[in-house]
Motif scaffolding. Sequence first.
Motif, PDB file in Angstrom:
ATOM      1  N   LYS A 130       0.838  -1.202   0.000  1.00 60.27           N
ATOM      2  CA  LYS A 130       0.000   0.000   0.000  1.00 60.27           C
ATOM      3  C   LYS A 130       0.876   1.256   0.000  1.00 60.27           C
ATOM      4  O   LYS A 130       1.894   1.312   0.690  1.00 60.27           O
ATOM      5  CB  LYS A 130      -0.915   0.019   1.222  1.00 60.27           C
ATOM      6  CG  LYS A 130      -1.956  -1.091   1.222  1.00 60.27           C
ATOM      7  CD  LYS A 130      -2.838  -1.009   2.462  1.00 60.27           C
ATOM      8  CE  LYS A 130      -3.903  -2.111   2.470  1.00 60.27           C
ATOM      9  NZ  LYS A 130      -4.744  -2.064   3.689  1.00 60.27           N
ATOM     10  N   ASN A 131       0.476   2.242  -0.790  1.00 60.39           N
ATOM     11  CA  ASN A 131       1.223   3.499  -0.858  1.00 60.39           C
ATOM     12  C   ASN A 131       0.714   4.494   0.181  1.00 60.39           C
ATOM     13  O   ASN A 131      -0.484   4.557   0.465  1.00 60.39           O
ATOM     14  CB  ASN A 131       1.104   4.122  -2.244  1.00 60.39           C
ATOM     15  CG  ASN A 131       1.844   3.320  -3.307  1.00 60.39           C
ATOM     16  OD1 ASN A 131       1.234   2.753  -4.207  1.00 60.39           O
ATOM     17  ND2 ASN A 131       3.150   3.258  -3.203  1.00 60.39           N
ATOM     18  N   ASP A 152      -2.683   7.472   3.870  1.00 61.84           N
ATOM     19  CA  ASP A 152      -2.750   6.525   2.763  1.00 61.84           C
ATOM     20  C   ASP A 152      -3.227   7.223   1.488  1.00 61.84           C
ATOM     21  O   ASP A 152      -4.116   8.084   1.521  1.00 61.84           O
ATOM     22  CB  ASP A 152      -3.698   5.377   3.099  1.00 61.84           C
ATOM     23  CG  ASP A 152      -3.126   4.453   4.171  1.00 61.84           C
ATOM     24  OD1 ASP A 152      -1.895   4.469   4.361  1.00 61.84           O
ATOM     25  OD2 ASP A 152      -3.901   3.735   4.814  1.00 61.84           O
ATOM     26  N   GLU A 203      -3.541   6.593  -3.168  1.00 65.84           N
ATOM     27  CA  GLU A 203      -3.512   5.663  -4.299  1.00 65.84           C
ATOM     28  C   GLU A 203      -2.662   6.267  -5.397  1.00 65.84           C
ATOM     29  O   GLU A 203      -2.756   7.463  -5.678  1.00 65.84           O
ATOM     30  CB  GLU A 203      -4.923   5.399  -4.835  1.00 65.84           C
ATOM     31  CG  GLU A 203      -5.762   4.489  -3.957  1.00 65.84           C
ATOM     32  CD  GLU A 203      -7.077   4.112  -4.633  1.00 65.84           C
ATOM     33  OE1 GLU A 203      -7.028   3.760  -5.832  1.00 65.84           O
ATOM     34  OE2 GLU A 203      -8.118   4.189  -3.973  1.00 65.84           O
ATOM     35  N   LYS A 263      -1.963   6.372  -9.324  1.00 74.09           N
ATOM     36  CA  LYS A 263      -2.722   6.049 -10.534  1.00 74.09           C
ATOM     37  C   LYS A 263      -1.837   5.952 -11.778  1.00 74.09           C
ATOM     38  O   LYS A 263      -2.114   5.219 -12.698  1.00 74.09           O
ATOM     39  CB  LYS A 263      -3.802   7.116 -10.776  1.00 74.09           C
ATOM     40  CG  LYS A 263      -4.690   7.397  -9.564  1.00 74.09           C
ATOM     41  CD  LYS A 263      -5.447   6.176  -9.103  1.00 74.09           C
ATOM     42  CE  LYS A 263      -6.539   5.773 -10.071  1.00 74.09           C
ATOM     43  NZ  LYS A 263      -7.357   4.654  -9.552  1.00 74.09           N
TER      44      LYS A 263
END
Length: 311
Positions: A255-256, A272, A274, A276
């Motif tokens: 997880k980024n 946290d 995302e 893309k």
Amino acid sequence: MNNQDLKQTQKDTSMGAIVVWGIILLVAVFIVYQVAFKKDNAAVLDTVSKDVFVVKTEQVQKRDLKHQLITSGNVKALEEAVLYPRINGKLQKNVLKEGDRVRKDQTVSLIDRDEVGAKYEPVVVPSTLTGVVGRVYLDPGENVTTQTPVALIVNQSVLRIKVDVPERYVNEIYKGQRALLSVEAYPDKTFEAKLDIISPVVDSLSRSVAVEFKADNSKGLLKSGMFAKVDISLKEVKNVLSLSKKSIYEDEEGKNYVLVPSEDKTTAVRKDIEVKFKNNNNWQIEGLEEGDEVLEFVYGIKDGSKIEIQQ
């Protein structure tokens, strides 16, 4: 035992006692030093654990991002033709010189027949295409055969550049795809090219696909034979939220996340996100707003670390 022996025994006993007490004293000093050293180490470690990380921040920005593949290849004229005489003989004359424009079937050189006792009109060496004279290989008077190259004609109003694209990028290339060329002769200039030919097979040794780009050269700046860097734009997104990749972390689960300053600017807080889209320097992200502050990478920093923001 006489008096002398008695005195020697007493002396030896005294020396032994001194040695024993000396050893005891050294051991005691060593123990005290070890205890003190451990306390100092504990104090140092305690201080380290409370260290404050001096950090810089960057803001989430909107950028145009593109995924690029950079490769290289040799520039070649769209058409090239080496001219050969049709007879054996001697070169009488070069009618055209290097750089001269030439039309198809125009005379480039004249050849005298190599026959003793007979006189003939010079034999013409005509151009087989329209373009410019790229090279003149011989001087007048030199012997020639039908295998002797006389001149090179090139049509470089359009140029082609062949490059090899690694197999993993095959699904990201297509005809008409744009690329930018750069050459050493013009370090501050780029030239646009478009993908024209894609080989239908993958080379089994290099695991790559041969492709060919074409570039307009109506201004004549590029020359056949130049070495060019080819910057292929594989994918592009515009006006998207992004951060530099060095500020983005990945945990054990893949997880980024980023680290942001707490409200009082004294603590690093995990947030946290995302990812893309990625390019070499900046990544498109979701989960933050434009202008949000993120901590730049510092080795050892983590969620909950004490921070001091450097202005």
